[in-house]
Design a protein around this motif. Sequence first.
Motif, short mmCIF file in Angstrom:
data_model
loop_
_atom_site.label_atom_id
_atom_site.label_comp_id
_atom_site.label_asym_id
_atom_site.label_seq_id
_atom_site.Cartn_x
_atom_site.Cartn_y
_atom_site.Cartn_z
N VAL A 100 83.76 4.92 77.86
CA VAL A 100 82.97 3.99 78.67
C VAL A 100 82.58 4.64 79.99
O VAL A 100 81.41 4.58 80.41
CB VAL A 100 83.75 2.68 78.92
CG1 VAL A 100 82.97 1.79 79.89
CG2 VAL A 100 83.99 1.94 77.61
N CYS A 103 79.92 7.38 79.52
CA CYS A 103 78.61 6.78 79.23
C CYS A 103 77.95 6.28 80.52
O CYS A 103 76.73 6.43 80.71
CB CYS A 103 78.75 5.62 78.25
SG CYS A 103 78.87 6.11 76.52
N MET A 104 78.74 5.69 81.40
CA MET A 104 78.18 5.16 82.64
C MET A 104 77.69 6.28 83.55
O MET A 104 76.63 6.17 84.17
CB MET A 104 79.23 4.30 83.35
CG MET A 104 79.55 3.01 82.60
SD MET A 104 80.98 2.12 83.28
CE MET A 104 80.30 1.56 84.84
N ALA A 145 78.76 1.00 75.26
CA ALA A 145 78.83 1.67 76.56
C ALA A 145 77.54 2.43 76.86
O ALA A 145 77.10 2.50 78.01
CB ALA A 145 80.03 2.62 76.59
N THR A 148 74.60 0.76 78.81
CA THR A 148 74.59 0.63 80.27
C THR A 148 73.61 1.60 80.92
O THR A 148 73.26 1.44 82.09
CB THR A 148 75.99 0.88 80.86
OG1 THR A 148 76.43 2.22 80.55
CG2 THR A 148 77.00 -0.12 80.30
N GLY A 181 74.97 -3.00 86.14
CA GLY A 181 75.36 -1.90 85.28
C GLY A 181 76.86 -1.65 85.30
O GLY A 181 77.49 -1.43 84.26
N GLY A 185 79.52 -2.25 82.16
CA GLY A 185 80.45 -1.22 81.69
C GLY A 185 81.90 -1.66 81.79
O GLY A 185 82.68 -1.51 80.83
N MET A 407 79.96 -8.18 77.02
CA MET A 407 78.79 -7.89 77.85
C MET A 407 77.90 -9.11 78.01
O MET A 407 77.23 -9.24 79.04
CB MET A 407 77.99 -6.70 77.29
CG MET A 407 77.03 -6.13 78.33
SD MET A 407 76.04 -4.70 77.78
CE MET A 407 77.29 -3.43 77.73
#
Length: 431
Positions: A100, A103-104, A145, A148, A181, A185, A407
């Motif tokens: 996660v 990915c962010m 993830a 995002t 965002g 996440g 989410m």
Amino acid sequence: MILEGSTILLLAFFGLLFLGAPIGVALGTAGILVIGVEGLGVMALPTNVWTGIAKYPLLALPMFVLAGMVFERSGVAQRLVDFAAALVGPRRGGLAIVAVLVCMVLGGISGSGAADAAAVAAVMLPPMLRQGYPRPYTASLVAAAGSTAVLIPPSIPFIVYAVLVPGVSVPALFIGGMVPGLLAGLSLLLPAIWLARRGQFGLPAPGEVRVPLWQAFKGAIWGLAAPVVILGGLRTGAFTPTEAAVVAVFYGLFVGLAVYRTLGWRDIYAVLGDAAEVSAVVLIIIALATIFAHAGSTLGAFDALAHSLIGLTDNATLMLLLITIVVLVAGTLIDAISIFLVFLPILLPIAQAFGWNLTWFGVILTMNVAVGAFTPPMAVNLMVTCRVAGCSIESTFPWVVWFVAAMTGALLLVTFVPELVLFLPRLAGAL
């Protein structure tokens, strides 16, 4: 004329989609058909197409696509994984947290959910499989993830939204998307850890070697600095969002060629070709969508449909929930840019009628699309990660439903607390 033309426009569009035509072909063909049948001026089409894509902010789109690909193929993702793993430490569900977080961070470079998900899935799948994570779980988590990326700036959908909606600035959207965002996440961490504990997987093997924290930080520092450079330059006014995209490209090339030395000139040629292909597809869809938009707006079809929807309820909360459901469902079928091109002509008059802030409206629409991007049956991000993980979309249903719920909770919070979007742009003077 309005009813007849609108009927032809919508039937042609949805009919072509049902027959399997690409979204751009369906948009353009439906628009041309109505323009020809209703005599709306075929000779104006070239001008409309040109004005639809000849917009300065759209220059940022191919540049951010290129920047994302450069960073993905220069080894930045692997170094970010090593740093995040060292930071999280050996714990059950640790690699899920790492996925996660990475990915962010990568979302702050690429601006594309599908690209983000593909890059992280390729890097995270082997170590997660070694720790017993099921393939469908890994595909579901990374797909969620990765979504995002369209919220954490720089975001390609934000750029397209700003081009389509007069009076909305790209910097305001970029800054406004930061808190949503992060919330999106972080909301995924709860089900990710809970599922790992419930399933009794995700525990590091005894004696598993991890990169020391300081060493991992030194390796990842160039990747961690990229979002800071991009957002810092935007905040200080050193460059515009379009110029920021060019800066990101050259920064990525410098890291890949001179720092990590993982890119060669042949690699750059391949990256340029892939980025040109992706960018061309997006811009062609936008160009064809302008034909559809011209036909619908000239007929007055979009305004009529918007007024019909407004007539269903004068309650802003119910209208927001209705829009949320429609966009969520659409997000499972088509990508964010296509959704904006199809639905914004209808939704924009509704937003204006209720007096909603258009920057906030753009962020929640994008957040809706982000959830739809990993919601079965035809989620774009999930299709990508399932292909990497070697599993079917059907097998992800027991796992992905938890991430969708998490989410969606973050989405509803942002929807009904607009200040979560607006306070940072106001503080930065972007609104």
